[in-house]
Write an enzyme that holds these catalytic residues in place. Structure first.
Site, PDB file in Angstrom:
ATOM      1  N   VAL A  50       0.834  -1.196   0.000  1.00  0.00           N
ATOM      2  CA  VAL A  50       0.000   0.000   0.000  1.00  0.00           C
ATOM      3  C   VAL A  50       0.874   1.253   0.000  1.00  0.00           C
ATOM      4  O   VAL A  50       0.525   2.273  -0.605  1.00  0.00           O
ATOM      5  CB  VAL A  50      -0.944   0.006   1.224  1.00  0.00           C
ATOM      6  N   CYS A  51       2.027   1.181   0.651  1.00  0.00           N
ATOM      7  CA  CYS A  51       2.880   2.361   0.851  1.00  0.00           C
ATOM      8  C   CYS A  51       3.237   3.103  -0.443  1.00  0.00           C
ATOM      9  O   CYS A  51       3.091   4.331  -0.500  1.00  0.00           O
ATOM     10  CB  CYS A  51       4.134   1.975   1.617  1.00  0.00           C
ATOM     11  N   PRO A  52       3.694   2.419  -1.509  1.00  0.00           N
ATOM     12  CA  PRO A  52       4.046   3.196  -2.706  1.00  0.00           C
ATOM     13  C   PRO A  52       2.847   3.890  -3.337  1.00  0.00           C
ATOM     14  O   PRO A  52       3.002   4.971  -3.926  1.00  0.00           O
ATOM     15  CB  PRO A  52       4.651   2.146  -3.650  1.00  0.00           C
ATOM     16  N   LEU A  55       2.645   7.164  -1.406  1.00  0.00           N
ATOM     17  CA  LEU A  55       3.714   8.112  -1.709  1.00  0.00           C
ATOM     18  C   LEU A  55       3.517   8.754  -3.079  1.00  0.00           C
ATOM     19  O   LEU A  55       3.737   9.956  -3.247  1.00  0.00           O
ATOM     20  CB  LEU A  55       5.083   7.432  -1.617  1.00  0.00           C
TER      21      LEU A  55
END
Length: 210
Positions: A50-52, A55
């Site tokens: 999920v993180c990218p 960002l």
């Protein structure tokens, strides 16, 4: 413990620029010395899932934050070296190439622990020995900080839940309206809609119209 209405911790943390420069960033000083707002968003870990998406979503909205005199800063407990490695992986390979705002590298969890956003619990075994449980990374915590270093919004998502970047733009607009006009912003307020005075008559008038 909530930080809303309080000053953000005056702590300096390592960080990485998109060019690979090692930085030292103090969020409180970023707001007060530069007279700007800051959105600080924490994510669990580099090279994850999920993180990218988050960002890149903040990067896509970077111009909108800049219009609002708001600096975007990401943060995790990864090292500067891991940040830079991820910055050099293309988007279509799960990387964050193209992200241009700085990333805090809170490897000692100094700030994350002050904010109490680390997934870690201290427990005891049958002999009374201490041991830690949890992933030892941060939840998806987000802080909006004004030009005086005061936190005016905080939220924490569990790790599987990505954020809605547009909501933070709306909150910045609402807070800026309060700062400029001394009015309060009702539910679902957006730029251009009616706000209210902080009194019963104004609330009644607003509710009658809406």
């Amino acid at each position: 413990m909530s930080l809303v209405g309080k000053k953000f911790p005056n702590v300096t943390i390592d960080a990485m620029s998109e060019m690979g420069d090692d930085l030292r960033i103090n969020i409180f000083e970023e707001t007060t010395k530069n007279q700007q707002k800051v959105i600080l968003f924490w994510y669990p870990k580099d090279f994850t899932f999920v993180c990218p998406t988050e960002l890149h979503a903040f990067q896509e909205a970077l111009g909108e934050f800049e219009k609002r005199n708001t600096k975007v800063i990401g943060a995790s407990c990864d090292t500067n070296e891991v940040h830079f490695a991820w910055l050099n992986v293309s988007k279509d390979n799960g990387g964050i190439e193209g992200v241009t705002y700085p990333l805090l590298a809170d490897t000692h969890r100094q700030l994350a622990n002050l904010l109490d956003i680390v997934d870690q619990d201290l427990e005891f075994d049958e002999e009374g020995n201490e041991y830690f449980t949890g992933s030892n990374v941060t939840y998806r915590a987000t802080y909006l900080i004004d030009e005086t270093g005061k936190v005016f919004h905080e939220s924490v998502n569990d790790m599987p839940l990505g954020r809605n970047v547009k909501e933070y733009l709306r909150l910045i607009d609402a807070y800026t309206h309060v700062q400029k006009h001394g009015e309060v912003c009702p539910a679902n307020w957006e730029e251009g809609k009616d706000a209210m005075k902080a009194d019963r008559a104004s609330t009644a008038e607003y509710l009658a119209k809406n």
